[in-house]
Motif scaffolding. Structure first.
Motif, PDB file in Angstrom:
ATOM      1  N   ASN A 122      19.677 -59.664 -40.970  1.00  0.00           N
ATOM      2  CA  ASN A 122      19.142 -60.320 -42.159  1.00  0.00           C
ATOM      3  C   ASN A 122      19.213 -61.830 -41.959  1.00  0.00           C
ATOM      4  N   ARG A 123      18.624 -62.565 -42.881  1.00  0.00           N
ATOM      5  CA  ARG A 123      18.626 -64.023 -42.806  1.00  0.00           C
ATOM      6  C   ARG A 123      19.061 -64.613 -44.146  1.00  0.00           C
ATOM      7  N   ASP A 124      20.046 -63.978 -44.748  1.00  0.00           N
ATOM      8  CA  ASP A 124      20.554 -64.461 -46.033  1.00  0.00           C
ATOM      9  C   ASP A 124      21.055 -65.893 -45.900  1.00  0.00           C
ATOM     10  N   GLY A 125      20.663 -66.721 -46.864  1.00  0.00           N
ATOM     11  CA  GLY A 125      21.095 -68.109 -46.838  1.00  0.00           C
ATOM     12  C   GLY A 125      20.079 -69.053 -46.233  1.00  0.00           C
ATOM     13  N   GLU A 126      19.063 -68.520 -45.562  1.00  0.00           N
ATOM     14  CA  GLU A 126      18.021 -69.358 -44.981  1.00  0.00           C
ATOM     15  C   GLU A 126      16.870 -69.514 -45.968  1.00  0.00           C
ATOM     16  N   PRO A 127      16.110 -70.592 -45.872  1.00  0.00           N
ATOM     17  CA  PRO A 127      14.926 -70.738 -46.729  1.00  0.00           C
ATOM     18  C   PRO A 127      13.958 -69.580 -46.503  1.00  0.00           C
ATOM     19  N   PRO A 128      13.390 -69.016 -47.573  1.00  0.00           N
ATOM     20  CA  PRO A 128      12.476 -67.870 -47.433  1.00  0.00           C
ATOM     21  C   PRO A 128      11.294 -68.154 -46.514  1.00  0.00           C
ATOM     22  N   ILE A 129      10.784 -69.385 -46.543  1.00  0.00           N
ATOM     23  CA  ILE A 129       9.626 -69.716 -45.713  1.00  0.00           C
ATOM     24  C   ILE A 129       9.975 -69.633 -44.237  1.00  0.00           C
ATOM     25  N   ARG A 130      11.197 -70.048 -43.886  1.00  0.00           N
ATOM     26  CA  ARG A 130      11.630 -69.970 -42.485  1.00  0.00           C
ATOM     27  C   ARG A 130      11.800 -68.522 -42.051  1.00  0.00           C
ATOM     28  N   SER A 131      12.380 -67.710 -42.927  1.00  0.00           N
ATOM     29  CA  SER A 131      12.560 -66.289 -42.614  1.00  0.00           C
ATOM     30  C   SER A 131      11.218 -65.598 -42.418  1.00  0.00           C
ATOM     31  N   PHE A 132      10.250 -65.945 -43.276  1.00  0.00           N
ATOM     32  CA  PHE A 132       8.923 -65.331 -43.185  1.00  0.00           C
ATOM     33  C   PHE A 132       8.260 -65.655 -41.852  1.00  0.00           C
ATOM     34  N   PHE A 133       8.260 -66.932 -41.478  1.00  0.00           N
ATOM     35  CA  PHE A 133       7.595 -67.331 -40.242  1.00  0.00           C
ATOM     36  C   PHE A 133       8.344 -66.831 -39.010  1.00  0.00           C
ATOM     37  N   SER A 134       9.657 -66.705 -39.104  1.00  0.00           N
ATOM     38  CA  SER A 134      10.421 -66.156 -37.996  1.00  0.00           C
ATOM     39  C   SER A 134      10.037 -64.703 -37.736  1.00  0.00           C
ATOM     40  N   SER A 135       9.971 -63.938 -38.820  1.00  0.00           N
ATOM     41  CA  SER A 135       9.570 -62.537 -38.695  1.00  0.00           C
ATOM     42  C   SER A 135       8.137 -62.423 -38.178  1.00  0.00           C
ATOM     43  N   LEU A 136       7.270 -63.299 -38.670  1.00  0.00           N
ATOM     44  CA  LEU A 136       5.874 -63.300 -38.233  1.00  0.00           C
ATOM     45  C   LEU A 136       5.767 -63.608 -36.747  1.00  0.00           C
ATOM     46  N   PHE A 137       6.584 -64.544 -36.269  1.00  0.00           N
ATOM     47  CA  PHE A 137       6.564 -64.906 -34.851  1.00  0.00           C
ATOM     48  C   PHE A 137       6.863 -63.697 -33.976  1.00  0.00           C
ATOM     49  N   TYR A 138       7.919 -62.948 -34.304  1.00  0.00           N
ATOM     50  CA  TYR A 138       8.282 -61.787 -33.487  1.00  0.00           C
ATOM     51  C   TYR A 138       7.177 -60.728 -33.501  1.00  0.00           C
ATOM     52  N   LYS A 139       6.554 -60.541 -34.655  1.00  0.00           N
ATOM     53  CA  LYS A 139       5.473 -59.560 -34.731  1.00  0.00           C
ATOM     54  C   LYS A 139       4.294 -59.974 -33.858  1.00  0.00           C
ATOM     55  N   ILE A 140       3.961 -61.268 -33.894  1.00  0.00           N
ATOM     56  CA  ILE A 140       2.823 -61.754 -33.113  1.00  0.00           C
ATOM     57  C   ILE A 140       3.105 -61.672 -31.622  1.00  0.00           C
ATOM     58  N   ILE A 141       4.240 -62.218 -31.190  1.00  0.00           N
ATOM     59  CA  ILE A 141       4.507 -62.290 -29.749  1.00  0.00           C
ATOM     60  C   ILE A 141       4.691 -60.906 -29.143  1.00  0.00           C
ATOM     61  N   LYS A 183       3.074 -58.297 -30.022  1.00  0.00           N
ATOM     62  CA  LYS A 183       1.764 -57.662 -29.934  1.00  0.00           C
ATOM     63  C   LYS A 183       0.918 -58.246 -28.808  1.00  0.00           C
ATOM     64  N   ILE A 184       1.123 -59.521 -28.492  1.00  0.00           N
ATOM     65  CA  ILE A 184       0.255 -60.175 -27.515  1.00  0.00           C
ATOM     66  C   ILE A 184       0.933 -60.404 -26.167  1.00  0.00           C
ATOM     67  N   SER A 185       2.207 -60.047 -26.058  1.00  0.00           N
ATOM     68  CA  SER A 185       2.928 -60.269 -24.813  1.00  0.00           C
ATOM     69  C   SER A 185       3.378 -58.957 -24.201  1.00  0.00           C
ATOM     70  N   ASP A 186       3.450 -58.919 -22.876  1.00  0.00           N
ATOM     71  CA  ASP A 186       3.966 -57.736 -22.182  1.00  0.00           C
ATOM     72  C   ASP A 186       5.490 -57.709 -22.190  1.00  0.00           C
ATOM     73  N   THR A 187       6.107 -58.821 -22.548  1.00  0.00           N
ATOM     74  CA  THR A 187       7.568 -58.910 -22.618  1.00  0.00           C
ATOM     75  C   THR A 187       8.012 -58.710 -24.055  1.00  0.00           C
ATOM     76  N   TYR A 188       8.787 -57.647 -24.280  1.00  0.00           N
ATOM     77  CA  TYR A 188       9.228 -57.339 -25.646  1.00  0.00           C
ATOM     78  C   TYR A 188      10.479 -58.140 -25.970  1.00  0.00           C
ATOM     79  N   ILE A 189      10.433 -58.879 -27.076  1.00  0.00           N
ATOM     80  CA  ILE A 189      11.562 -59.678 -27.520  1.00  0.00           C
ATOM     81  C   ILE A 189      12.110 -59.067 -28.807  1.00  0.00           C
TER      82      ILE A 189
END
Length: 309
Positions: free
Chosen positions: A125-144, A146-152
């Protein structure tokens, strides 16, 4: 006895360092038959961070430090720390105690068992972090992922314990533009992750602004995916097809009704802006990759040290 090396990048963390060191010294008592060595990497701090580290270095012979000549970034600090460790096993930790030291014995046991080459951690979880940062962090992992052969792994931290063999493999990748989360995943080896809930900083404030995180995520995508280049290609191809279709329509209309006039300044401006936007976006994407190539071919060192002790 075997040695466990702790790599700790720091930047303006004078308040957190004593608290971190005290917490790790307590954890040491729970890890038997191991020598410890600390490697603090001062990434061009502007406060009294380096003085605090030097005091520990004078008092304890197993505390070492690397003082950068300027700020080179956390990735460079990680590389420098790994490069100078002498331990049989290596741990990477943040000094703000958001990486719980209490997990260290369990992580080390996982590597000692021989079943894993690295045991890392991930936040659930990301309790204590700004919601906007948590949203974009989650979005980053979903994007990368899907488009990368290296799973992070989503929420993965740099906090991990690794075997010497794995660390040597990381050091063999001497690229200037580094994205450690991707590198840890790309080299393979047997790895597992321990989950934990987010922990607040023990002192000070983070140096990671939203803009820095955004640039860091772009670096990760460029380093581990060619998808942006393919997107650029397809956008150009689609624009080309649309242009061909309109050309055919205009030619057919000319022969059917030679006296007709094509009206519409607005539609023309929109089309020009759209095509120009696609071109500029494509050039920007290509330019970002060329920028990385430019930095690589210059062969500049990943970091410069003012003092190593």
């Amino acid at each position: 006895m075997a040695t466990l090396s702790l790599v700790v990048p720091v930047y303006n963390e004078q308040e957190a360092i004593p608290l971190f060191f005290e917490a790790l010294e307590q954890v040491k008592t729970k890890i038997e038959n191991f020598n410890f060595e600390y490697w603090f990497i001062d990434d061009g701090s502007t406060d009294n961070t380096i003085q605090t580290i030097k005091e520990l270095n004078i008092k304890y012979d197993y505390v070492h430090f690397i003082e950068f000549s300027r700020n080179f970034g956390k990735e460079a600090a990680l590389y420098a720390g790994l490069e100078h460790t002498t331990g049989d096993y290596i741990a990477v930790m943040d000094v703000d105690l958001q990486d719980p030291p209490a997990l260290l014995p369990e992580m080390l046991d996982g590597v000692l068992s021989g079943e894993y080459d690295a045991v890392g951690t991930r936040r659930v979880n990301r309790d204590g972090e700004p919601p906007i940062r948590s949203f974009f962090s989650s979005l980053f992992y979903k994007i990368i992922n899907k488009i990368s052969d290296t799973y992070i792994v989503e929420g993965a931290r740099d906090y991990r314990v690794m075997s010497r063999q794995m660390v040597e493999s990381i050091l063999s990748l001497q690229e200037y533009n580094r994205f450690s989360k991707g590198i840890f995943a790309w080299i393979g080896f047997k790895q597992k992750y321990i989950e934990y809930k987010n922990v607040d900083r023990v002192a000070g404030s983070t140096s990671w602004s939203f803009w820095k995180l955004l640039k860091y995520s772009i670096e990760g995508i460029v380093s581990f995916s060619q998808a942006p280049l393919l997107i650029s290609f397809f956008m150009g191809f689609i624009s080309f097809l649309i242009a061909i279709i309109f050309i055919v329509i205009l030619i057919v209309r000319h022969f059917i009704d030679p006296g007709s006039a094509i009206n519409g300044w607005t539609s023309m401006v929109v089309i020009i802006l759209m095509v120009s936007g696609v071109q500029l976006l494509s050039l920007g994407i290509i330019g970002r990759y060329i920028s990385n190539i430019y930095m690589e071919v210059k062969k500049r060192p990943i970091y410069l040290a003012r003092k190593i002790k």
